[in-house]
Design a protein around this motif. Structure first.
Motif, PDB file in Angstrom:
ATOM      1  N   LYS A  38       0.094  90.638  99.450  1.00  0.00           N
ATOM      2  CA  LYS A  38      -0.117  91.484  98.282  1.00  0.00           C
ATOM      3  C   LYS A  38      -1.491  92.128  98.342  1.00  0.00           C
ATOM      4  O   LYS A  38      -2.488  91.470  98.623  1.00  0.00           O
ATOM      5  CB  LYS A  38      -0.014  90.662  96.998  1.00  0.00           C
ATOM      6  CG  LYS A  38      -0.296  91.469  95.727  1.00  0.00           C
ATOM      7  CD  LYS A  38      -0.158  90.614  94.495  1.00  0.00           C
ATOM      8  CE  LYS A  38      -0.564  91.381  93.246  1.00  0.00           C
ATOM      9  NZ  LYS A  38       0.315  92.539  92.983  1.00  0.00           N
ATOM     10  N   VAL A  40      -4.231  93.550  96.095  1.00  0.00           N
ATOM     11  CA  VAL A  40      -4.676  93.484  94.712  1.00  0.00           C
ATOM     12  C   VAL A  40      -5.505  94.726  94.418  1.00  0.00           C
ATOM     13  O   VAL A  40      -6.497  94.996  95.094  1.00  0.00           O
ATOM     14  CB  VAL A  40      -5.515  92.217  94.447  1.00  0.00           C
ATOM     15  CG1 VAL A  40      -5.991  92.181  92.996  1.00  0.00           C
ATOM     16  CG2 VAL A  40      -4.700  90.968  94.778  1.00  0.00           C
ATOM     17  N   GLU A  66     -13.311  86.892  94.717  1.00  0.00           N
ATOM     18  CA  GLU A  66     -12.139  86.244  94.126  1.00  0.00           C
ATOM     19  C   GLU A  66     -12.371  84.738  94.161  1.00  0.00           C
ATOM     20  O   GLU A  66     -12.569  84.155  95.233  1.00  0.00           O
ATOM     21  CB  GLU A  66     -10.856  86.593  94.889  1.00  0.00           C
ATOM     22  CG  GLU A  66      -9.631  85.877  94.329  1.00  0.00           C
ATOM     23  CD  GLU A  66      -8.373  86.135  95.121  1.00  0.00           C
ATOM     24  OE1 GLU A  66      -7.769  85.152  95.599  1.00  0.00           O
ATOM     25  OE2 GLU A  66      -7.999  87.309  95.257  1.00  0.00           O
ATOM     26  N   ASP A 242      -0.565  94.758  86.040  1.00  0.00           N
ATOM     27  CA  ASP A 242      -1.724  95.572  86.452  1.00  0.00           C
ATOM     28  C   ASP A 242      -2.031  96.647  85.417  1.00  0.00           C
ATOM     29  O   ASP A 242      -2.298  97.806  85.758  1.00  0.00           O
ATOM     30  CB  ASP A 242      -1.484  96.216  87.820  1.00  0.00           C
ATOM     31  CG  ASP A 242      -1.388  95.195  88.938  1.00  0.00           C
ATOM     32  OD1 ASP A 242      -1.979  94.109  88.796  1.00  0.00           O
ATOM     33  OD2 ASP A 242      -0.718  95.475  89.952  1.00  0.00           O
ATOM     34  N   THR A 337      -6.828  92.611 100.181  1.00  0.00           N
ATOM     35  CA  THR A 337      -5.829  91.588 100.448  1.00  0.00           C
ATOM     36  C   THR A 337      -6.505  90.228 100.361  1.00  0.00           C
ATOM     37  O   THR A 337      -7.445  89.952 101.119  1.00  0.00           O
ATOM     38  CB  THR A 337      -5.216  91.764 101.847  1.00  0.00           C
ATOM     39  OG1 THR A 337      -4.628  93.065 101.941  1.00  0.00           O
ATOM     40  CG2 THR A 337      -4.162  90.711 102.113  1.00  0.00           C
ATOM     41  N   TYR A 367      -6.139  87.917  88.109  1.00  0.00           N
ATOM     42  CA  TYR A 367      -4.734  88.259  88.308  1.00  0.00           C
ATOM     43  C   TYR A 367      -3.972  86.993  88.668  1.00  0.00           C
ATOM     44  O   TYR A 367      -4.546  85.956  89.016  1.00  0.00           O
ATOM     45  CB  TYR A 367      -4.581  89.300  89.425  1.00  0.00           C
ATOM     46  CG  TYR A 367      -4.763  88.738  90.818  1.00  0.00           C
ATOM     47  CD1 TYR A 367      -3.666  88.389  91.608  1.00  0.00           C
ATOM     48  CD2 TYR A 367      -6.033  88.519  91.346  1.00  0.00           C
ATOM     49  CE1 TYR A 367      -3.820  87.858  92.876  1.00  0.00           C
ATOM     50  CE2 TYR A 367      -6.205  87.997  92.606  1.00  0.00           C
ATOM     51  CZ  TYR A 367      -5.094  87.666  93.372  1.00  0.00           C
ATOM     52  OH  TYR A 367      -5.266  87.126  94.620  1.00  0.00           O
ATOM     53  N   SER A 369      -1.094  85.255  91.188  1.00  0.00           N
ATOM     54  CA  SER A 369      -0.459  85.420  92.496  1.00  0.00           C
ATOM     55  C   SER A 369       0.973  85.892  92.293  1.00  0.00           C
ATOM     56  O   SER A 369       1.641  85.490  91.336  1.00  0.00           O
ATOM     57  CB  SER A 369      -0.441  84.091  93.254  1.00  0.00           C
ATOM     58  OG  SER A 369      -1.741  83.594  93.440  1.00  0.00           O
TER      59      SER A 369
END
Length: 382
Positions: A38, A40, A66, A242, A337, A367, A369
């Protein structure tokens, strides 16, 4: 279940769908899962110490972490010209009866200025004792203006206030037992102000399926009463979609007099849908209603990467809309990523700063996962 009985304009039954999905999952044998890589995306706004928007930064000017680990920013763009999906959520409960005309007028002007019919699209939801989609996603300014003209309080609230809030709207239509507008779907509950439910609906039913820039603007006094989901669940749904949430606190200071009681309900977590748990107890004193509403909107916007604005004599709703318009036209998109894959249940904290220390960055707090999808081999077996 959240939004039990809700039926959208497109005929989707939330409860039936969620219940059927739960039965299918329960019946399945244990299977393997594959997690897609994913990217982000983090929409950011940058200001100097005087509040001026900064729109000339490059990818190398940003540092992104992160969960405390620095990430490599692989994708970067300035969002001035990219398509935008916009949602307007307007509180039409009794507490807003004297400011509704101002909200309607300012929202109409904002739509005319911001929506580019060749690129953007928007939808309109109102909420009081029900959540109703007045206008589905459209690129037509005229359709949105028509939807705004339908904004009005519920009939029972009009009876309590002794008059009408103006606006249009016909008979029949919504769920359940008819509704305002012309056949538009809705979700009704014996509450008063379904703020959290409206954010959940906008994010999970509408924004989740969209791509690119996504923002929701909520006009309300911030006091929820009667929602089936809590504040935590509403924030989570926006983060998973999002979607940036801008809140406009438009409070009528005299609305909580003899008609009080709007601040005594709602959930701020709790139940199976709350992420952090906890309750939202009734305030001990009536004057605590508005401060609580302000704190709720501040958190809702802060954790999704937006801002909370408060209408006052010095700052009108039109001026606030202009500030939001400026922000939407001066955003950066940072894409990366994650260096570690998640299992779909993990919440990851995001922290973005610039190398220039005197600049202030506005971005979402984190966020979730992505939920794992069954592998192709497992799908063929089932």
């Amino acid at each position: 279940m959240p939004f039990a009985g809700y039926r959208s304009k497109r005929g989707l039954l939330w409860l039936a769908g969620l219940a059927a999905g739960a039965v299918l999952l329960a019946a399945q044998q244990p299977t393997t899962y594959s997690v897609e890589v994913k990217v982000v995306n983090v929409l950011t706004t940058v200001r100097d110490k005087h509040g001026k928007l900064i729109n000339n930064l490059s990818q190398d000017d940003f540092v992104l972490d992160e969960d405390g680990r620095q990430q490599s920013i692989k994708y970067f763009s300035r969002e001035t010209d990219l398509p935008l999906t916009l949602g307007l959520l307007v509180d039409t409960s009794l507490s807003q009866r004297r400011v509704l005309d101002q909200e309607r007028s300012a929202s109409g002007s904002f739509v005319d200025k911001v929506l580019r019919e060749d690129k953007d699209k928007a939808f309109l939801i109102h909420f009081d004792r029900e959540v109703e989609l007045l206008q589905d996603l459209t690129s037509s300014r005229q359709k949105l203006q028509d939807g705004l003209r339908l904004l009005q309080m519920s009939a029972s609230d009009q009876d309590r206030s002794g008059g009408s809030s103006g606006g249009g709207g016909g008979s029949g239509g919504g769920y359940p037992n008819g509704g305002r507008g012309s056949g538009r779907g809705g979700y009704s509950h014996h509450g008063g102000t379904l703020l959290y439910d409206s954010v959940y609906l906008a994010s999970d039913e509408l924004m989740q399926k969209q791509h690119g820039r996504k923002a929701v603007i909520v006009l309300t006094d911030g006091v929820d009463h009667g929602s089936k989901v809590g504040l935590d669940r509403a924030i989570e749904s926006a983060q998973r979609a999002d979607t940036v949430v801008y809140s406009i606190l438009f409070a009528d200071k005299d609305a909580y007099g003899n008609n009080g009681g709007f601040g005594n309900g709602g959930g701020m977590g709790g139940g199976p849908y709350g992420r952090r748990g906890g309750g939202y107890p009734p305030p001990r004193q009536p004057q605590q209603d508005h401060p609580d509403g302000k704190k709720i909107l501040e958190r809702l916007s802060r954790e999704t990467g937006g801002r909370m604005f408060e209408v006052s004599k010095k700052q009108t709703v039109d001026q606030i809309y202009q500030q939001i318009q400026d922000e939407l036209r001066n955003q950066y998109n940072l894409g990366y990523t994650p260096d570690r894959a998640g299992d779909g249940s993990e919440y990851h904290k995001i922290h973005v700063v610039t190398k220039q220390k005197d600049l202030v960055v506005q971005a979402r707090d984190g966020y979730y996962s992505p939920r794992p999808a069954p592998s192709k081999a497992a799908e063929q077996q089932n």
